[in-house]
Structures are given as C-alpha cells and as structure tokens.
Motif scaffolding. Structure first.
Motif, PDB file in Angstrom:
ATOM      1  N   GLU A   2      29.764  41.461  37.632  1.00 41.16           N
ATOM      2  CA  GLU A   2      30.062  42.867  37.928  1.00 41.16           C
ATOM      3  C   GLU A   2      29.875  43.186  39.410  1.00 41.16           C
ATOM      4  O   GLU A   2      30.636  43.969  39.966  1.00 41.16           O
ATOM      5  CB  GLU A   2      29.205  43.802  37.068  1.00 41.16           C
ATOM      6  N   ALA A   3      28.860  42.578  40.027  1.00 37.52           N
ATOM      7  CA  ALA A   3      28.645  42.808  41.454  1.00 37.52           C
ATOM      8  C   ALA A   3      29.815  42.259  42.267  1.00 37.52           C
ATOM      9  O   ALA A   3      30.272  42.909  43.223  1.00 37.52           O
ATOM     10  CB  ALA A   3      27.338  42.163  41.908  1.00 37.52           C
ATOM     11  N   GLU A   4      30.325  41.081  41.875  1.00 39.31           N
ATOM     12  CA  GLU A   4      31.479  40.504  42.574  1.00 39.31           C
ATOM     13  C   GLU A   4      32.696  41.418  42.442  1.00 39.31           C
ATOM     14  O   GLU A   4      33.411  41.639  43.417  1.00 39.31           O
ATOM     15  CB  GLU A   4      31.826  39.130  41.997  1.00 39.31           C
ATOM     16  N   ILE A   5      32.911  41.944  41.247  1.00 40.29           N
ATOM     17  CA  ILE A   5      34.040  42.848  41.026  1.00 40.29           C
ATOM     18  C   ILE A   5      33.905  44.079  41.914  1.00 40.29           C
ATOM     19  O   ILE A   5      34.866  44.515  42.548  1.00 40.29           O
ATOM     20  CB  ILE A   5      34.142  43.239  39.540  1.00 40.29           C
ATOM     21  N   GLU A   6      32.697  44.616  41.979  1.00 39.95           N
ATOM     22  CA  GLU A   6      32.477  45.809  42.799  1.00 39.95           C
ATOM     23  C   GLU A   6      32.715  45.512  44.281  1.00 39.95           C
ATOM     24  O   GLU A   6      33.346  46.298  44.996  1.00 39.95           O
ATOM     25  CB  GLU A   6      31.056  46.325  42.574  1.00 39.95           C
ATOM     26  N   PHE A   7      32.230  44.364  44.768  1.00 35.26           N
ATOM     27  CA  PHE A   7      32.430  43.998  46.173  1.00 35.26           C
ATOM     28  C   PHE A   7      33.905  43.824  46.506  1.00 35.26           C
ATOM     29  O   PHE A   7      34.393  44.306  47.530  1.00 35.26           O
ATOM     30  CB  PHE A   7      31.678  42.716  46.518  1.00 35.26           C
ATOM     31  N   VAL A   8      34.628  43.145  45.626  1.00 38.14           N
ATOM     32  CA  VAL A   8      36.055  42.924  45.870  1.00 38.14           C
ATOM     33  C   VAL A   8      36.821  44.240  45.764  1.00 38.14           C
ATOM     34  O   VAL A   8      37.718  44.511  46.565  1.00 38.14           O
ATOM     35  CB  VAL A   8      36.623  41.862  44.899  1.00 38.14           C
ATOM     36  N   ALA A   9      36.466  45.079  44.805  1.00 38.94           N
ATOM     37  CA  ALA A   9      37.119  46.385  44.662  1.00 38.94           C
ATOM     38  C   ALA A   9      36.927  47.219  45.925  1.00 38.94           C
ATOM     39  O   ALA A   9      37.881  47.820  46.432  1.00 38.94           O
ATOM     40  CB  ALA A   9      36.564  47.124  43.448  1.00 38.94           C
ATOM     41  N   ARG A  10      35.731  47.226  46.461  1.00 36.69           N
ATOM     42  CA  ARG A  10      35.474  47.973  47.698  1.00 36.69           C
ATOM     43  C   ARG A  10      36.247  47.398  48.868  1.00 36.69           C
ATOM     44  O   ARG A  10      36.772  48.130  49.700  1.00 36.69           O
ATOM     45  CB  ARG A  10      33.984  47.979  48.026  1.00 36.69           C
ATOM     46  N   ALA A  11      36.323  46.071  48.935  1.00 33.00           N
ATOM     47  CA  ALA A  11      37.063  45.432  50.024  1.00 33.00           C
ATOM     48  C   ALA A  11      38.555  45.773  49.943  1.00 33.00           C
ATOM     49  O   ALA A  11      39.185  46.072  50.962  1.00 33.00           O
ATOM     50  CB  ALA A  11      36.862  43.918  49.982  1.00 33.00           C
ATOM     51  N   LEU A  12      39.113  45.731  48.734  1.00 30.74           N
ATOM     52  CA  LEU A  12      40.519  46.100  48.565  1.00 30.74           C
ATOM     53  C   LEU A  12      40.742  47.562  48.910  1.00 30.74           C
ATOM     54  O   LEU A  12      41.735  47.921  49.540  1.00 30.74           O
ATOM     55  CB  LEU A  12      40.966  45.817  47.126  1.00 30.74           C
ATOM     56  N   TYR A  13      39.818  48.394  48.491  1.00 33.44           N
ATOM     57  CA  TYR A  13      39.916  49.823  48.787  1.00 33.44           C
ATOM     58  C   TYR A  13      39.855  50.069  50.290  1.00 33.44           C
ATOM     59  O   TYR A  13      40.652  50.825  50.842  1.00 33.44           O
ATOM     60  CB  TYR A  13      38.798  50.579  48.079  1.00 33.44           C
ATOM     61  N   ASP A  14      38.924  49.413  50.959  1.00 35.32           N
ATOM     62  CA  ASP A  14      38.772  49.589  52.406  1.00 35.32           C
ATOM     63  C   ASP A  14      39.981  49.083  53.184  1.00 35.32           C
ATOM     64  O   ASP A  14      40.226  49.519  54.302  1.00 35.32           O
ATOM     65  CB  ASP A  14      37.506  48.883  52.908  1.00 35.32           C
ATOM     66  N   ALA A  15      40.741  48.162  52.594  1.00 35.90           N
ATOM     67  CA  ALA A  15      41.926  47.625  53.263  1.00 35.90           C
ATOM     68  C   ALA A  15      43.087  48.624  53.273  1.00 35.90           C
ATOM     69  O   ALA A  15      44.036  48.461  54.035  1.00 35.90           O
ATOM     70  CB  ALA A  15      42.357  46.330  52.594  1.00 35.90           C
ATOM     71  N   GLU A  16      43.009  49.648  52.447  1.00 35.61           N
ATOM     72  CA  GLU A  16      44.044  50.672  52.429  1.00 35.61           C
ATOM     73  C   GLU A  16      44.028  51.448  53.741  1.00 35.61           C
ATOM     74  O   GLU A  16      42.972  51.755  54.288  1.00 35.61           O
ATOM     75  CB  GLU A  16      43.810  51.654  51.271  1.00 35.61           C
ATOM     76  N   ASP A  17      45.201  51.788  54.237  1.00 33.31           N
ATOM     77  CA  ASP A  17      45.297  52.506  55.506  1.00 33.31           C
ATOM     78  C   ASP A  17      44.689  53.899  55.447  1.00 33.31           C
ATOM     79  O   ASP A  17      44.038  54.345  56.379  1.00 33.31           O
ATOM     80  CB  ASP A  17      46.762  52.634  55.933  1.00 33.31           C
ATOM     81  N   ASP A  18      44.908  54.588  54.348  1.00 30.39           N
ATOM     82  CA  ASP A  18      44.451  55.975  54.238  1.00 30.39           C
ATOM     83  C   ASP A  18      43.169  56.104  53.413  1.00 30.39           C
ATOM     84  O   ASP A  18      42.893  57.146  52.843  1.00 30.39           O
ATOM     85  CB  ASP A  18      45.549  56.840  53.633  1.00 30.39           C
ATOM     86  N   ALA A  19      42.403  55.037  53.370  1.00 30.06           N
ATOM     87  CA  ALA A  19      41.212  55.030  52.527  1.00 30.06           C
ATOM     88  C   ALA A  19      40.130  55.965  53.065  1.00 30.06           C
ATOM     89  O   ALA A  19      39.835  55.981  54.249  1.00 30.06           O
ATOM     90  CB  ALA A  19      40.662  53.610  52.416  1.00 30.06           C
ATOM     91  N   ARG A  20      39.567  56.737  52.145  1.00 30.58           N
ATOM     92  CA  ARG A  20      38.395  57.540  52.470  1.00 30.58           C
ATOM     93  C   ARG A  20      37.183  56.678  52.185  1.00 30.58           C
ATOM     94  O   ARG A  20      37.312  55.470  52.057  1.00 30.58           O
ATOM     95  CB  ARG A  20      38.377  58.806  51.619  1.00 30.58           C
ATOM     96  N   THR A  21      36.025  57.273  52.056  1.00 33.36           N
ATOM     97  CA  THR A  21      34.857  56.471  51.703  1.00 33.36           C
ATOM     98  C   THR A  21      34.846  56.246  50.197  1.00 33.36           C
ATOM     99  O   THR A  21      35.221  57.118  49.408  1.00 33.36           O
ATOM    100  CB  THR A  21      33.546  57.156  52.138  1.00 33.36           C
ATOM    101  N   TRP A  22      34.416  55.064  49.813  1.00 31.88           N
ATOM    102  CA  TRP A  22      34.392  54.652  48.407  1.00 31.88           C
ATOM    103  C   TRP A  22      33.582  55.622  47.554  1.00 31.88           C
ATOM    104  O   TRP A  22      33.982  55.993  46.450  1.00 31.88           O
ATOM    105  CB  TRP A  22      33.809  53.244  48.341  1.00 31.88           C
ATOM    106  N   ASP A  23      32.447  56.052  48.073  1.00 31.81           N
ATOM    107  CA  ASP A  23      31.550  56.923  47.305  1.00 31.81           C
ATOM    108  C   ASP A  23      32.154  58.296  47.022  1.00 31.81           C
ATOM    109  O   ASP A  23      31.741  58.965  46.080  1.00 31.81           O
ATOM    110  CB  ASP A  23      30.221  57.077  48.033  1.00 31.81           C
ATOM    111  N   CYS A  24      33.139  58.709  47.806  1.00 37.72           N
ATOM    112  CA  CYS A  24      33.758  60.029  47.609  1.00 37.72           C
ATOM    113  C   CYS A  24      34.934  59.998  46.636  1.00 37.72           C
ATOM    114  O   CYS A  24      35.434  61.051  46.245  1.00 37.72           O
ATOM    115  CB  CYS A  24      34.238  60.573  48.951  1.00 37.72           C
ATOM    116  N   GLU A  25      35.377  58.816  46.260  1.00 37.26           N
ATOM    117  CA  GLU A  25      36.542  58.710  45.376  1.00 37.26           C
ATOM    118  C   GLU A  25      36.155  58.994  43.927  1.00 37.26           C
ATOM    119  O   GLU A  25      35.061  58.656  43.493  1.00 37.26           O
ATOM    120  CB  GLU A  25      37.163  57.318  45.473  1.00 37.26           C
ATOM    121  N   PRO A  26      37.078  59.562  43.164  1.00 35.43           N
ATOM    122  CA  PRO A  26      36.806  59.782  41.733  1.00 35.43           C
ATOM    123  C   PRO A  26      36.786  58.444  40.984  1.00 35.43           C
ATOM    124  O   PRO A  26      37.348  57.443  41.436  1.00 35.43           O
ATOM    125  CB  PRO A  26      37.974  60.656  41.279  1.00 35.43           C
TER     126      PRO A  26
END
Length: 64
Positions: A2-26
């Motif tokens: 689960e930790a690996e999934i979370e790390f990869v999910a955050r990395a993919l999210y951060d790679a988005e051009d218009d990404a906000r902060t992960w903690d603010c997303e629904p």
C-alpha cells in the motif's frame, strides 16, 4: 504494498502539469491515481519476470 501504491500515485499526480497539492485533492481523484499506480506496479512486475517461459534445453551432440 500500500505504501508503494501511495508513493507511485503521488509521483504520477505530481507529474501532472496542473497538479495542486496531493493533500488538497478529493478522495475520488486520489483513488484514480492509485488505480494508475497499481497498474504501473503490475506492469513493472510483469516486465521483471523472466522472459523465457517454458524453455527447453536440447543437447546437440557434437560430431567432429
């Protein structure tokens, strides 16, 4: 895992051009990226598997 999934999910999210902060997303957005992360980790695991499946070794006699 689960930790690996979370790390990869955050990395993919951060790679988005218009990404906000992960903690603010629904949660619905986070779950979408966790699905992408699971798929990416499954593909990586498949890629790392030995490439020779069901290979057989044949001994060919050498005739000099």
């Amino acid at each position: 895992m689960e930790a690996e999934i979370e790390f990869v999910a955050r990395a993919l999210y951060d790679a988005e051009d218009d990404a906000r902060t992960w903690d603010c997303e629904p949660d619905i957005i986070k779950e979408e990226f966790r699905l992408y992360a699971r798929a990416a980790l499954e593909l990586l695991a498949e890629h790392r598997k030995p490439k020779i499946r069901g290979a057989q070794i044949f001994v060919v006699p050498y005739a000099a």
